[in-house]
Design a protein around this motif. Structure first.
Motif, PDB file in Angstrom:
ATOM      1  N   UNK A   4       1.007  -0.978   0.069  1.00  0.00           N
ATOM      2  CA  UNK A   4       0.125   0.057   0.192  1.00  0.00           C
ATOM      3  C   UNK A   4       0.626   1.459   0.393  1.00  0.00           C
ATOM      4  N   UNK A   5       2.217   1.340   0.637  1.00  0.00           N
ATOM      5  CA  UNK A   5       3.225   2.646   0.778  1.00  0.00           C
ATOM      6  C   UNK A   5       3.557   2.165  -0.353  1.00  0.00           C
ATOM      7  N   UNK A   6       4.856   3.205  -0.953  1.00  0.00           N
ATOM      8  CA  UNK A   6       5.776   3.255  -1.847  1.00  0.00           C
ATOM      9  C   UNK A   6       6.964   3.186  -1.542  1.00  0.00           C
ATOM     10  N   UNK A   7       7.509   2.986  -1.797  1.00  0.00           N
ATOM     11  CA  UNK A   7       9.316   2.334  -1.433  1.00  0.00           C
ATOM     12  C   UNK A   7      10.809   3.701  -1.701  1.00  0.00           C
ATOM     13  N   UNK A   8      10.980   5.084  -1.437  1.00  0.00           N
ATOM     14  CA  UNK A   8      10.860   5.954  -1.261  1.00  0.00           C
ATOM     15  C   UNK A   8      12.575   6.003  -1.706  1.00  0.00           C
ATOM     16  N   UNK A   9      12.866   5.442  -1.189  1.00  0.00           N
ATOM     17  CA  UNK A   9      14.753   4.544  -1.740  1.00  0.00           C
ATOM     18  C   UNK A   9      15.272   3.846  -2.169  1.00  0.00           C
ATOM     19  N   UNK A  10      14.681   4.289  -3.821  1.00  0.00           N
ATOM     20  CA  UNK A  10      14.886   2.893  -5.116  1.00  0.00           C
ATOM     21  C   UNK A  10      16.477   3.229  -4.885  1.00  0.00           C
ATOM     22  N   UNK A  11      17.617   4.038  -4.579  1.00  0.00           N
ATOM     23  CA  UNK A  11      19.015   3.941  -5.044  1.00  0.00           C
ATOM     24  C   UNK A  11      20.282   3.469  -3.546  1.00  0.00           C
ATOM     25  N   UNK A  12      19.011   2.784  -2.476  1.00  0.00           N
ATOM     26  CA  UNK A  12      19.693   2.460  -0.879  1.00  0.00           C
ATOM     27  C   UNK A  12      20.387   1.516  -0.956  1.00  0.00           C
ATOM     28  N   UNK A  13      21.220   0.927  -0.668  1.00  0.00           N
ATOM     29  CA  UNK A  13      21.125  -0.574  -0.494  1.00  0.00           C
ATOM     30  C   UNK A  13      20.391  -1.245   0.320  1.00  0.00           C
ATOM     31  N   UNK A  26      15.635  -5.407   2.183  1.00  0.00           N
ATOM     32  CA  UNK A  26      14.664  -3.956   2.896  1.00  0.00           C
ATOM     33  C   UNK A  26      15.941  -2.999   2.420  1.00  0.00           C
ATOM     34  N   UNK A  27      15.684  -1.638   2.597  1.00  0.00           N
ATOM     35  CA  UNK A  27      16.524  -1.126   2.915  1.00  0.00           C
ATOM     36  C   UNK A  27      17.194  -0.766   3.707  1.00  0.00           C
ATOM     37  N   UNK A  28      18.810  -0.734   3.804  1.00  0.00           N
ATOM     38  CA  UNK A  28      19.699  -0.745   5.299  1.00  0.00           C
ATOM     39  C   UNK A  28      19.714   1.235   5.608  1.00  0.00           C
ATOM     40  N   UNK A  29      19.097   0.514   7.107  1.00  0.00           N
ATOM     41  CA  UNK A  29      19.241   2.416   7.843  1.00  0.00           C
ATOM     42  C   UNK A  29      17.821   2.743   8.273  1.00  0.00           C
ATOM     43  N   UNK A  30      17.117   1.996   7.789  1.00  0.00           N
ATOM     44  CA  UNK A  30      15.392   2.599   7.341  1.00  0.00           C
ATOM     45  C   UNK A  30      15.177   1.913   9.068  1.00  0.00           C
ATOM     46  N   UNK A  31      13.910   2.129   9.637  1.00  0.00           N
ATOM     47  CA  UNK A  31      13.607   1.555  10.480  1.00  0.00           C
ATOM     48  C   UNK A  31      12.512   0.702   9.419  1.00  0.00           C
ATOM     49  N   UNK A  33       9.515  -0.400  10.554  1.00  0.00           N
ATOM     50  CA  UNK A  33       8.262  -1.058  10.329  1.00  0.00           C
ATOM     51  C   UNK A  33       8.238  -0.242   8.623  1.00  0.00           C
ATOM     52  N   UNK A  34       8.972   1.109   8.965  1.00  0.00           N
ATOM     53  CA  UNK A  34       9.009   1.726   7.296  1.00  0.00           C
ATOM     54  C   UNK A  34       8.829   0.985   6.451  1.00  0.00           C
ATOM     55  N   UNK A  35      10.164   0.234   6.111  1.00  0.00           N
ATOM     56  CA  UNK A  35      10.803  -0.695   5.348  1.00  0.00           C
ATOM     57  C   UNK A  35       9.657  -2.540   5.102  1.00  0.00           C
ATOM     58  N   UNK A  36       8.748  -2.615   6.046  1.00  0.00           N
ATOM     59  CA  UNK A  36       7.987  -3.441   6.354  1.00  0.00           C
ATOM     60  C   UNK A  36       6.641  -3.457   5.910  1.00  0.00           C
ATOM     61  N   UNK A  37       6.914  -1.900   5.963  1.00  0.00           N
ATOM     62  CA  UNK A  37       5.380  -1.312   5.467  1.00  0.00           C
ATOM     63  C   UNK A  37       5.581  -1.253   3.879  1.00  0.00           C
ATOM     64  N   UNK A  38       6.403  -1.050   3.288  1.00  0.00           N
ATOM     65  CA  UNK A  38       6.923  -0.741   2.146  1.00  0.00           C
ATOM     66  C   UNK A  38       7.324  -2.022   1.205  1.00  0.00           C
ATOM     67  N   UNK A  39       7.136  -2.922   2.322  1.00  0.00           N
ATOM     68  CA  UNK A  39       7.270  -4.441   1.666  1.00  0.00           C
ATOM     69  C   UNK A  39       6.004  -5.032   1.375  1.00  0.00           C
ATOM     70  N   UNK A  40       4.901  -4.493   1.911  1.00  0.00           N
ATOM     71  CA  UNK A  40       3.678  -4.438   1.803  1.00  0.00           C
ATOM     72  C   UNK A  40       3.695  -5.803   2.955  1.00  0.00           C
ATOM     73  N   UNK A  41       3.834  -5.780   4.172  1.00  0.00           N
ATOM     74  CA  UNK A  41       3.526  -6.302   5.176  1.00  0.00           C
ATOM     75  C   UNK A  41       2.781  -5.283   6.390  1.00  0.00           C
ATOM     76  N   UNK A  42       2.078  -5.954   6.396  1.00  0.00           N
ATOM     77  CA  UNK A  42       0.725  -4.304   7.618  1.00  0.00           C
ATOM     78  C   UNK A  42       0.539  -5.692   8.329  1.00  0.00           C
ATOM     79  N   UNK A  43       0.290  -6.529   8.961  1.00  0.00           N
ATOM     80  CA  UNK A  43       0.483  -7.476  10.196  1.00  0.00           C
ATOM     81  C   UNK A  43       1.615  -7.571  10.985  1.00  0.00           C
TER      82      UNK A  43
END
Length: 95
Positions: A4-13, A26-31, A33-43
């Motif tokens: 549901x959320x868009x990944x705003x970090x396409x260039x990050x490791x 997942x993006x290194x250094x992101x929280x 929670x934010x990384x899992x949401x961007x990957x489609x995990x909501x529960x």
């Protein structure tokens, strides 16, 4: 699973992280929670009493709805940074 959320970090490791029975890049250094949401995990967990699904709400450490288990300890995913090899599980039952 569609995010549901868009990944705003396409260039990050990206690093490998396990959540439950899935390995994700997942993006290194992101929280977490934010990384899992961007990957489609909501529960992230289920409530002990009814088994109702819970996921991030406040994203700043106040509500505890994003609890996950890391190394057997309950931690807030919104306050945890993604790092290579991180292994996390849903808290309070399966997701």
């Amino acid at each position: 699973m569609t995010a549901v959320f868009h990944d705003l970090t396409p260039g990050i490791r990206r690093v490998s992280v396990r959540f439950g029975d899935r390995w994700l890049e997942l993006p290194d250094g992101m929280t977490l929670a934010a990384a899992l949401l961007a990957a489609g995990v909501s529960t992230f967990r289920r409530t002990p009493a009814s088994g109702a699904p819970r996921g991030p709400f406040c994203m700043m450490g106040a509500c505890h709805d994003c609890l996950v288990l890391i190394d057997g300890e309950r931690v807030q995913a919104c306050m945890t940074e993604v790092r290579d090899g991180l292994e996390a599980d849903p808290a309070g039952g399966g997701a």
